[in-house]
Design an enzyme around this catalytic site. Structure first.
Site, PDB file in Angstrom:
ATOM      1  N   GLU A 231       0.818  -1.216   0.000  1.00 49.18           N
ATOM      2  CA  GLU A 231       0.000   0.000   0.000  1.00 49.18           C
ATOM      3  C   GLU A 231       0.850   1.263   0.000  1.00 49.18           C
ATOM      4  O   GLU A 231       0.327   2.376   0.053  1.00 49.18           O
ATOM      5  CB  GLU A 231      -0.938   0.003   1.206  1.00 49.18           C
ATOM      6  N   ASN A 315      -1.192  -7.888  -3.642  1.00 50.04           N
ATOM      7  CA  ASN A 315      -1.931  -7.068  -4.596  1.00 50.04           C
ATOM      8  C   ASN A 315      -1.013  -6.113  -5.353  1.00 50.04           C
ATOM      9  O   ASN A 315       0.031  -5.713  -4.859  1.00 50.04           O
ATOM     10  CB  ASN A 315      -3.005  -6.252  -3.874  1.00 50.04           C
ATOM     11  N   ASP A 357      -8.014  -5.570  -4.334  1.00 50.20           N
ATOM     12  CA  ASP A 357      -7.062  -5.852  -3.248  1.00 50.20           C
ATOM     13  C   ASP A 357      -7.176  -7.298  -2.773  1.00 50.20           C
ATOM     14  O   ASP A 357      -7.121  -7.570  -1.576  1.00 50.20           O
ATOM     15  CB  ASP A 357      -7.266  -4.889  -2.073  1.00 50.20           C
TER      16      ASP A 357
END
Length: 631
Positions: A231, A315, A357
């Protein structure tokens, strides 16, 4: 808050952990549940290459991957097959109601405690969430007094790059060493007798946003570790270290040119979509792979039969998929590699061009299973995208894929191509809020591992029943800062219960029984030869259920919610014990352990929307609990 230099100018940025605010006195209400009518049934979207043939043989791990149980628990997964199965029988459906606590120990860290207690010889080893303190407890003495404590003192700034709480998923005892990771990207080996460091290796770079939260796998003299930080635009990798001295043996990246990914002539993927040159570059926009996520923060297996390691990749980044057209290799999939060299053998992508995700980092259980009239060597993998995959672990071919939770983001898995069949109604878009996408971003289940019993042939899956609303937003990359690009709000799935414990039959491709829970079941499970399965709940109950029927046998209220991994071991006195760490946190528990502003449904990357009521049921904590039968 953090100040960086960008193009020679100071820029102030807010890190993920800085999205926290003092806990308010009120919260938003939990959204209404998604209607059942919006979910596809298993019959509609489940697929297999052949009909079940259970009469061919008994589903079980091989003795090479799951050797005879000696009563110890030396690694989080119990064995290389990752069954998390204990052969102990003292605790049974008849006796479980008599369980009582025999030991508690304060961890002195009130954050998400996700680790498995490790028991080798007469000692229990525990590693906490940041600051990653390791405790060694003497199980031969009353009260299990402290033998030693090791404080690695990770860099405090590492807390600012932790996506989803400052968690740690445990360590491993091997060759007289307790080996574990720290949030700031170190791997450390401690002498189990003295509590002193044997070696410590710095792998991650927090200035880039890298952290490490995973439990290392130790096999054949190597320590396998992957990074976190998808992220924050981190480029994912798996690294092998020499167990003796901690020196790097090899590193394989999960995006980029073949030379970096360690793809050569050995690489033989089953599906044509994974064949080609430098797909880790060409399936991305120019240079996007360099900041494309695909971290390896989940579980790694060693297959002693096939001499392979398997692990999932995370992801792609950012979450805004419109900024990265293409399949985005090698994200959200599964690698098979040569454990000695790291060279890739095959790859399968669960979610090409992952829009939601879904990662690919969840556990895989290595089994011999009857399929299509013969016994086959498979891995069983409950993916975050909602499908329970049975995969031939020699080739990477998907044999079956069935939804085990609510799914409408896809319409099944095309077994001819291996690709999910995308539901265009749930594709994400900039400026458009797409509602009721199932499963949610944390998946039909997250990292928390399942267990398998060779006695029942069932997989015990702790998982979620949640969906989400999603809107893409434009985002720019700044090193070491959030790189997400989505506005997400999560909500309960059909029925309103947010969690489920499912006993799944991988041969017959259906659940044997299910237990519904108010909150997501974010703990792991452990199952025993006494036909008892243990798990914890986020509102602080540790529970035992009949492994054959799901009937409730016993429960005990602990000081905080449970998101850790229970284990069962034989103590020095020869009796069976069950141990678990309490301490709510992680992504779903951030509303308690953060704290985050529970008036903001988008906080904790959308999780607060569905979990704003958790503080009514649980407080932060951090305690070891050990249970046994009275004597």
């Amino acid at each position: 808050m953090r100040t960086l230099s960008v193009n020679g100018r100071p820029v102030t940025v807010f890190l993920l952990s800085a999205m926290l605010a003092p806990l308010p006195t009120f919260a938003q209400s939990v959204p209404a549940a998604v209607p059942q009518s919006e979910i596809f049934t298993r019959e509609q979207i489940g697929h297999a290459l052949a009909q079940p043939t259970p009469g061919v043989g008994r589903t079980a791990p091989s003795s090479a991957n799951a050797p005879q149980d000696d009563g110890q628990w030396s690694m989080p997964s119990k064995n290389y097959a990752a069954t998390r199965f204990s052969s102990l029988t003292e605790i049974s459906p008849t006796t479980a109601k008599k369980l009582q606590p025999v030991l508690t120990f304060s961890l002195a860290v009130n954050k998400g405690q996700e680790a498995a207690p490790i028991v080798v010889g007469n000692t229990m080893y525990i590693v906490t969430a940041y600051p990653n303190i390791v405790y060694a407890l003497d199980l031969t003495r009353p009260g299990a007094p402290l033998k030693w404590r090791f404080s690695p003192q990770p860099v405090p700034a590492s807390q600012g790059v932790a996506c989803c709480d400052v968690v740690n998923r445990g360590g491993t005892v091997s060759d007289g060493k307790f080996i574990f990771t720290t949030l700031d990207g170190q791997v450390i080996a401690i002498d189990v007798n003295t509590g002193r460091s044997v070696w410590r290796t710095q792998l991650g770079n927090i200035n880039k946003g890298e952290s490490i939260t995973m439990a290392p796998l130790v096999a054949k003299g190597r320590v396998y570790v992957g990074n976190s930080g998808g992220e924050l635009g981190v480029r994912g990798w798996l690294t092998a270290l020499d167990e003796k001295d901690g020196k790097v043996v090899w590193r394989a990246y999960n995006a980029g040119p073949d030379a970096d990914v360690l793809i050569s002539s050995q690489f033989k993927p089953f599906y044509s979509g994974d064949k080609g040159t430098d797909l880790g570059v060409t399936t991305w926009p120019t240079d996007a792979w360099k900041i494309g996520g695909s971290t390896a923060w989940g579980w790694v297996n060693y297959d002693a039969e096939l001499n392979s390691i398997y692990y999932g990749s995370g992801n792609p980044g950012p979450w805004n998929a419109e900024q990265r057209p293409g399949d985005n290799k090698w994200t959200a999939g599964m690698f098979s590699r040569d454990p000695a060299t790291g060279q890739a053998r095959w790859f399968y992508q669960f979610s090409p061009h992952d829009e939601h995700d879904y990662d690919g980092v969840n556990e895989q259980i290595l089994l011999d299973m009857p399929f299509a009239g013969k016994m086959q060597k498979v891995m069983v993998h409950p993916d975050r995208n909602g499908y329970l995959y049975v995969i031939n672990r020699s080739t990477g071919q998907v044999l079956s894929a069935d939804p085990y939770g609510p799914v409408n983001s896809t319409k099944g898995v095309d077994l001819a191509t291996g690709r999910p069949i995308i539901n265009p109604e749930k594709e994400t878009k900039v400026g458009v809020q797409v509602r009721n996408i199932c499963p949610t971003a944390s998946g039909a289940k997250d990292w928390n591992p399942s267990s398998f019993s060779p006695r029942t042939g069932l997989l015990y899956i702790p998982h979620e029943n949640m969906c989400m609303d999603w809107m893409n937003v434009a985002v720019s990359y700044i090193a070491g800062t959030p790189y997400v690009g989505a506005d997400v709000h999560m909500k309960p799935g059909p029925g309103g219960n947010r969690g489920v414990l499912t006993a799944w039959d991988p041969v017959r491709r259906r659940p044997a029984w299910e237990v519904k829970e108010n909150f997501p079941v974010w703990s792991g499970t452990v199952v025993t030869a006494g036909d008892v399965v243990f798990y914890g709940t986020m509102d602080g109950w540790f529970k035992a259920a009949n492994a054959r029927t799901g009937a409730a046998l016993w429960r005990f209220k602990v000081d905080s919610g449970i998101v850790g991994q229970p284990v069962s071991y034989r103590g020095p006195d020869g009796h069976q014990y069950v141990a678990v760490l309490s301490g709510v946190g992680g992504w779903a528990g951030a509303v308690v352990s953060g704290p985050v502003d529970r008036r903001d449904g988008a906080a904790a990357i959308g999780m607060v929307s569905a979990m704003s009521d958790l503080p009514k049921y649980s407080t932060a904590g951090g305690t070891l609990y050990v249970f046994s039968l009275p004597r």
